[in-house]
Structure formats: C-alpha cells, structure tokens
Enzyme design. Structure first.
Site, mmCIF file in Angstrom:
data_model
loop_
_atom_site.group_PDB
_atom_site.id
_atom_site.type_symbol
_atom_site.label_atom_id
_atom_site.label_comp_id
_atom_site.label_asym_id
_atom_site.label_seq_id
_atom_site.Cartn_x
_atom_site.Cartn_y
_atom_site.Cartn_z
ATOM 1 N N HIS A 74 0.836 -1.204 0.000
ATOM 2 C CA HIS A 74 0.000 0.000 0.000
ATOM 3 C C HIS A 74 0.869 1.251 0.000
ATOM 4 O O HIS A 74 2.095 1.186 0.045
ATOM 5 C CB HIS A 74 -0.932 -0.007 1.214
ATOM 6 C CG HIS A 74 -0.218 -0.066 2.532
ATOM 7 N ND1 HIS A 74 0.024 -1.260 3.187
ATOM 8 C CD2 HIS A 74 0.325 0.897 3.321
ATOM 9 C CE1 HIS A 74 0.675 -1.021 4.314
ATOM 10 N NE2 HIS A 74 0.877 0.281 4.420
ATOM 11 N N TYR A 87 -3.523 3.556 2.152
ATOM 12 C CA TYR A 87 -4.555 3.141 1.199
ATOM 13 C C TYR A 87 -3.928 2.211 0.166
ATOM 14 O O TYR A 87 -2.746 2.328 -0.151
ATOM 15 C CB TYR A 87 -5.172 4.350 0.476
ATOM 16 C CG TYR A 87 -6.011 5.238 1.361
ATOM 17 C CD1 TYR A 87 -7.355 4.948 1.597
ATOM 18 C CD2 TYR A 87 -5.461 6.363 1.967
ATOM 19 C CE1 TYR A 87 -8.134 5.762 2.415
ATOM 20 C CE2 TYR A 87 -6.227 7.182 2.780
ATOM 21 C CZ TYR A 87 -7.559 6.875 2.997
ATOM 22 O OH TYR A 87 -8.327 7.674 3.817
ATOM 23 N N THR A 88 -4.751 1.304 -0.368
ATOM 24 C CA THR A 88 -4.288 0.393 -1.410
ATOM 25 C C THR A 88 -4.927 0.771 -2.742
ATOM 26 O O THR A 88 -6.162 0.752 -2.861
ATOM 27 C CB THR A 88 -4.657 -1.069 -1.085
ATOM 28 O OG1 THR A 88 -4.145 -1.412 0.204
ATOM 29 C CG2 THR A 88 -4.085 -2.012 -2.126
ATOM 30 N N CYS A 131 -8.777 -8.680 5.982
ATOM 31 C CA CYS A 131 -8.655 -7.231 6.094
ATOM 32 C C CYS A 131 -10.042 -6.642 6.322
ATOM 33 O O CYS A 131 -10.947 -6.798 5.496
ATOM 34 C CB CYS A 131 -8.036 -6.635 4.826
ATOM 35 S SG CYS A 131 -7.676 -4.874 4.973
#
Length: 280
Positions: free
Chosen positions: A82, A99-100, A254
């Site tokens: 990320h 954030y990814t 996740c």
C-alpha cells in the site's frame, strides 16, 4: 615445452570466451532491467500526484484517478502493498493514512484509489474536499505482504468494507497473470448492499475467470430479496467458501479491527496455523 605452451593458450582462450559470455549476460540483464519502467514512488519522501478524475460511486464512496508523470509511467507498487497518503483534517492538522490502489502497474500513466469517506474520518475530510487539479502527497511502497506467482495453491480472502481494496489488487494481479494458476476464494462482508465496494469489478472477475475466482457476499442488514450470506461471517461460512487448512494455502483478512479479531478466532478454531494466515 610446445605442448605446455599450446595448453596455456587453450586455457587463455577458454577463460577469455567465458569472460566474454559473462559480459554479454550481465549486459543483457542490465539492458533488460533498464528497459523495465521505474516506479514513481519514493519510500522515504512524499511526492505529489495530480487528481485528474473524480467519480462519485455512492453517497460516501468515490473513485479518485491520479496522473503519473508520463503516459507510460508506472506507480511501482508490489502486489499486496500500500501507499501512505498525507492530507489535512477539518481542523487543518496533518494526517497520514494507508490506502491500497485498485490499479496495477499494467495500468500505466495513472493510479486509482476507491475511497469510502466517513463523517468523522480525518483523512476522509481531505478526500471529500479534493477537486480535479488538486495534488495528493504519497509515499511508499509500504507493507509486509510479499507475493510470488505460484506461492500457494489457493488463497482464501475474508474482507470487510473498504478492506476489499488489497484483496481486489491481489486477486487482479493473480488472475491477469497467464503464468499464475492460483485460485482465489473471497468472502466479502458489508452492512448493506449499497456498502459493497467494487461489486461490478468483482463480478466481472468471476465471469472472466470461472472456477478460479469465487465471491460470497455477506450482508448484516440485507433486503428481503437478498439471497447471499446474512449476518456476520461465521466459521461455517469459512468452511464452505474458503480452502481447507493445508500447507499450500493462505487465508488473507482485512477489515475493521473487531472483525479481524473475530476472524482470527474462527480461523484458529478451524485449524488454520499462523503460517496459513495473513492480516493486512
């Protein structure tokens, strides 16, 4: 003496040829590596990227498309890792959050973030205020996840809410690589149908890779017409929709902290060893 002389000449020729071959191999390797696009990220320093498109997907979710320096530039983010994004909250104080991106390095010239903006979220405020032409400060790559094609026979994935983004990135990378035969089984939990992120893209992967990618949606507050999973993700759901414990599988999870904790308990109880589990 003549024989010794000839032998020494032969040895010199062989050594010279070996050195020449080695030089060619090293040169070719360097040329190949130099031809590979260099990533735009810096792990130590924030770099600014321009927002070129903002697409509202629902009342609190938007897709943000950021421009890379050239049309052939790549972000350079390894699979499953990320980036750190820096912004300002409603009080004007600096905030940094991971954030990814939902894009891969095969998506040249840009990267995209699908962001769910929470009413009290500090970084959510920054994204809510962003307009086309603004810049986002980004640093990376970050993360402990390392993946090589064929590393496991199958992945099980358990995601909640915006925790889908690293799962989507990993699944896309696997499925779009013709040399990777890994199967992916995803359980994706949300509160309502409207909360499901990337549903169109996920359903497209299911359609394009039948038998290799499966999704089981779970809703806590479904409509009467809903025919998917209901409630919270249970041990029974994991048994039914994820690969059974084995040395050549891994379960990724996740989601919100309470969900991650509950899933870890389920997986332990079902016999998944720590080596078979990874939490983003």
């Amino acid at each position: 003496m003549d024989l010794e002389f000839l032998q020494s000449v032969d040895v010199q020729i062989l050594v010279g040829a070996a050195v020449a071959v080695l030089a060619i191999v090293v040169g070719a390797a360097y040329l190949f590596s130099s031809m590979k696009p260099k990533g735009c990220l810096d792990p130590e320093n924030f770099k600014d990227f321009k927002l070129v498109k903002r697409q509202q997907l629902s009342h609190n979710v938007a897709k943000f498309t950021f421009e890379l320096p050239t049309p052939t530039s790549v972000l350079g983010l390894p699979i499953g890792q990320h980036i750190s994004c820096r912004g300002k909250d409603s009080q004007g104080e600096e905030v940094i959050k991971p954030y990814t991106p939902t894009t891969l390095d095969s998506d040249v010239g840009r990267f995209e973030l699908v962001i769910k903006m929470y009413p009290q979220g500090r970084m959510s405020h920054h994204f809510r205020e962003m307009s086309v032409g603004d810049y986002l400060a980004v640093k990376g790559p970050k993360g402990r996840f390392r993946y090589q094609p064929g590393q496991v026979r199958a992945f099980g994935m358990i995601a909640g809410g915006s925790g889908i983004t690293p799962m989507f990135q990993v699944a896309r990378a696997i499925l779009e690589n013709p040399k990777d035969a890994t199967n992916v089984h995803l359980i994706y939990a949300n509160v309502t149908y409207e909360d499901i992120l990337l549903k169109e893209e996920l359903d497209s992967l299911v359609a394009n890779y039948p038998g290799r990618f499966n999704v089981y949606y779970v809703l806590n507050q479904p409509s009467e017409a809903w025919d998917g999973g209901v409630g919270f993700v249970s041990k029974e759901m994991i048994q039914t929709h994820c690969p059974a414990p084995a040395p050549d599988i891994k379960i990724l999870r996740c989601g919100p902290p309470p969900m991650n904790k509950a899933m870890a308990g389920h997986l332990d109880a079902l016999g998944y060893s720590p080596e078979m589990q990874f939490q983003f």
